[in-house]
Design an enzyme around this catalytic site. Structure first.
Site, PDB file in Angstrom:
ATOM      1  N   ASP A 158       0.825  -1.207   0.000  1.00 30.96           N
ATOM      2  CA  ASP A 158       0.000   0.000   0.000  1.00 30.96           C
ATOM      3  C   ASP A 158       0.864   1.265   0.000  1.00 30.96           C
ATOM      4  O   ASP A 158       1.568   1.547   0.973  1.00 30.96           O
ATOM      5  CB  ASP A 158      -0.889  -0.057   1.249  1.00 30.96           C
ATOM      6  CG  ASP A 158      -1.936   1.029   1.263  1.00 30.96           C
ATOM      7  OD1 ASP A 158      -1.918   1.898   0.377  1.00 30.96           O
ATOM      8  OD2 ASP A 158      -2.776   1.001   2.182  1.00 30.96           O
ATOM      9  N   GLY A 204      -5.265   4.175  -7.919  1.00 30.04           N
ATOM     10  CA  GLY A 204      -5.563   4.579  -9.295  1.00 30.04           C
ATOM     11  C   GLY A 204      -4.914   5.882  -9.719  1.00 30.04           C
ATOM     12  O   GLY A 204      -5.180   6.389 -10.805  1.00 30.04           O
ATOM     13  N   ASP A 205      -4.037   6.443  -8.861  1.00 29.54           N
ATOM     14  CA  ASP A 205      -3.348   7.668  -9.281  1.00 29.54           C
ATOM     15  C   ASP A 205      -2.370   7.340 -10.399  1.00 29.54           C
ATOM     16  O   ASP A 205      -1.916   6.212 -10.526  1.00 29.54           O
ATOM     17  CB  ASP A 205      -2.542   8.257  -8.106  1.00 29.54           C
ATOM     18  CG  ASP A 205      -3.454   8.618  -6.945  1.00 29.54           C
ATOM     19  OD1 ASP A 205      -4.652   8.807  -7.182  1.00 29.54           O
ATOM     20  OD2 ASP A 205      -2.955   8.689  -5.810  1.00 29.54           O
ATOM     21  N   ASP A 225     -10.610   4.107  -1.411  1.00 23.56           N
ATOM     22  CA  ASP A 225     -11.237   3.046  -0.617  1.00 23.56           C
ATOM     23  C   ASP A 225     -12.747   2.952  -0.836  1.00 23.56           C
ATOM     24  O   ASP A 225     -13.448   3.954  -0.896  1.00 23.56           O
ATOM     25  CB  ASP A 225     -10.993   3.289   0.873  1.00 23.56           C
ATOM     26  CG  ASP A 225      -9.537   3.024   1.239  1.00 23.56           C
ATOM     27  OD1 ASP A 225      -8.703   2.902   0.324  1.00 23.56           O
ATOM     28  OD2 ASP A 225      -9.245   2.946   2.445  1.00 23.56           O
TER      29      ASP A 225
HETATM   30  C1  GLA Z   1      -5.557   2.113   2.845  1.00 24.85           C
HETATM   31  C2  GLA Z   1      -6.033   1.027   1.888  1.00 24.85           C
HETATM   32  C3  GLA Z   1      -7.081   0.161   2.582  1.00 24.85           C
HETATM   33  C4  GLA Z   1      -6.487  -0.446   3.847  1.00 24.85           C
HETATM   34  C5  GLA Z   1      -5.937   0.651   4.760  1.00 24.85           C
HETATM   35  C6  GLA Z   1      -5.150   0.077   5.930  1.00 24.85           C
HETATM   36  O1  GLA Z   1      -6.584   3.013   3.155  1.00 24.85           O
HETATM   37  O2  GLA Z   1      -6.550   1.595   0.727  1.00 24.85           O
HETATM   38  O3  GLA Z   1      -7.542  -0.840   1.710  1.00 24.85           O
HETATM   39  O4  GLA Z   1      -5.467  -1.332   3.468  1.00 24.85           O
HETATM   40  O5  GLA Z   1      -5.058   1.517   4.039  1.00 24.85           O
HETATM   41  O6  GLA Z   1      -4.579   1.040   6.736  1.00 24.85           O
END
Ligand code: GLA
Length: 400
Positions: A158, A204-205, A225
């Site tokens: 992430d 998606g950036d 999200d």
């Molecule tokens: C981001 C991601 C989520 C999740 C949280 C966890 O917001 O996009 O899917 O993994 O972090 O902190």
């Protein structure tokens, strides 16, 4: 060059070629014997949508048990993915440890494997994760080795924390820092020799769909999200129009995890969620509490005829083929020459959709089957009308 010198140079050259061929042999053998990672969109479960930071060893074990008893595993949901908040401190050697919620990650992986499923984990290329836990920055190779030693099969990586480092850089320099970071973890994962599905979480950036596969991603998030509201799921799902050409076996657009069963949408809306994700060949990662599911939720998540659309081996993502106000038709070509057709009604009240099969490239005699009702509908008239519930969908398989 005299003949002896030529022979020596030639022999050295030949030796070099043999050495290079041998050096690359293990990876050749590995590629030949190992099935493609994520040949169809990954299916499983992820802890974040329902549990957020309240996930622990006990939750994962209970989830694994419920995946088996509910029929989810047998329907294809095999990855159990622990999202953010498992991370503890690094030791003096820099090795990452779990926090107290996960006393023994290797034992947990063994447990999940013993149930015929796979275990996934989460990290960030930044110093910190989204929830402020330890990220992998500067420890990529070490972390990949740790995951492999634990028996991890899937990594969601992430971007989050890396955005702190990217701040203030030119767009080009920031882009390079980001793609370099993804490549670094790709190489670290490969170096472990363990097949680990690589999921880029990037929102998606920078049109991630254009370069996600080049940096090794088997899937990449195409949006911010999701949450458990129709409006958010709808915005995310229908925004995927036009991305189909970037998806295929081993590389998938990921419009985020499922919210089915979390309680914030109606059954009709969750049916739309599942249908759209299946047409999009999206990863199907359930995000609910599978140890406490209603029969309705189980039915929505395990409908085999819908899952088959998502998992079709042709690996073509569906796309929007027509739009009339709130009525949209999406189509996905399937390996047997048929098509999956979703007729969606994006407004709240029921509406009659008029579908012109010819403009959808479906001239001639066309037969259909309703995939939610498991009903053959026989031959369709070239223009047919269908009553679609508010926020609902008619999901068909159509063939000549
Ligand atoms: C981001 C991601 C989520 C999740 C949280 C966890 O917001 O996009 O899917 O993994 O972090 O902190």
């Amino acid at each position: 060059m005299n003949r002896i010198r030529f022979r020596t140079v030639f022999a050295a050259f030949a030796l070099l070629i043999v050495a290079v061929a041998f050096a690359s042999l293990p990876s050749v053998a590995w590629t030949q014997n190992t099935p493609m990672a994520a040949a169809t969109p990954p299916m499983g479960w992820n802890s974040w949508n329902h549990f957020k930071d309240k996930v622990d060893d006990k939750t994962i074990r209970a989830t694994a048990d419920a995946m088996v008893s509910s029929g989810m595993r047998d329907a294809g949901y095999v990855y159990i993915n622990i999202d953010d908040t498992w991370e503890g401190e690094r030791d003096a050697q820099g090795v990452i440890h779990t926090n107290s919620k996960f006393p023994d990650m290797k034992a947990l992986a063994d447990y999940v494997h013993s149930k015929g499923m796979k275990l996934g984990i989460y990290s960030s290329p930044g110093a910190k994760t989204c929830a402020g836990y330890e990220g992998s920055l500067g420890h990529e190779a070490q972390d990949a080795q740790t995951y492999a030693a634990w028996g991890i099969d899937y990594l969601k990586y992430d971007l989050c924390g890396l955005r702190t480092e990217m701040k203030g850089l030119s767009p080009e320099a920031a882009h390079k820092m980001m793609t370099d970071a993804y490549v670094k973890m790709r190489d670290a994962l490969r170096a472990t020799g363990r097949p680990i599905v690589y999921s880029l979480c990037q929102y998606g950036d920078d049109a991630v769909w254009r370069w996600g596969a080049d940096v090794g991603g088997n899937l990449w998030r195409t949006t911010g999200d999701i949450n458990d509201h129709y409006a958010r799921m709808e915005t995310i799902g229908f925004s995927q129009a036009g991305l189909a050409k970037y998806a295929g076996p081993g590389q998938w657009n990921d419009p985020d995890m499922l919210e089915v069963g979390n309680g914030g949408m109606t059954t009709e809306e969750y049916r739309t969620h599942m249908s759209l994700w299946a047409l999009l060949a999206a990863p199907l990662l359930a995000g609910n509490d599978v140890a406490n599911m209603t029969p309705d939720t189980i039915e929505l998540l395990t409908n085999k005829e819908v899952i088959v659309v998502d998992q079709d081996k042709l690996g073509r993502q569906g796309d929007r083929v027509s739009e009339e106000g709130p009525i949209e038709v999406w189509a996905k070509p399937l390996a047997d020459g048929s098509k999956a057709l979703g007729i969606f009604n994006r407004q709240q009240n029921p509406m009659t959709a008029i579908v012109d099969l010819k403009t959808l490239g479906l001239g001639g005699k066309v037969k259909a089957r309703d995939l939610w009702k498991h009903q053959d509908l026989g031959a369709l008239p070239p223009h047919f009308t269908a009553r679609v519930p508010g926020h609902g969908v008619l999901l068909l398989k159509v063939w000549r």
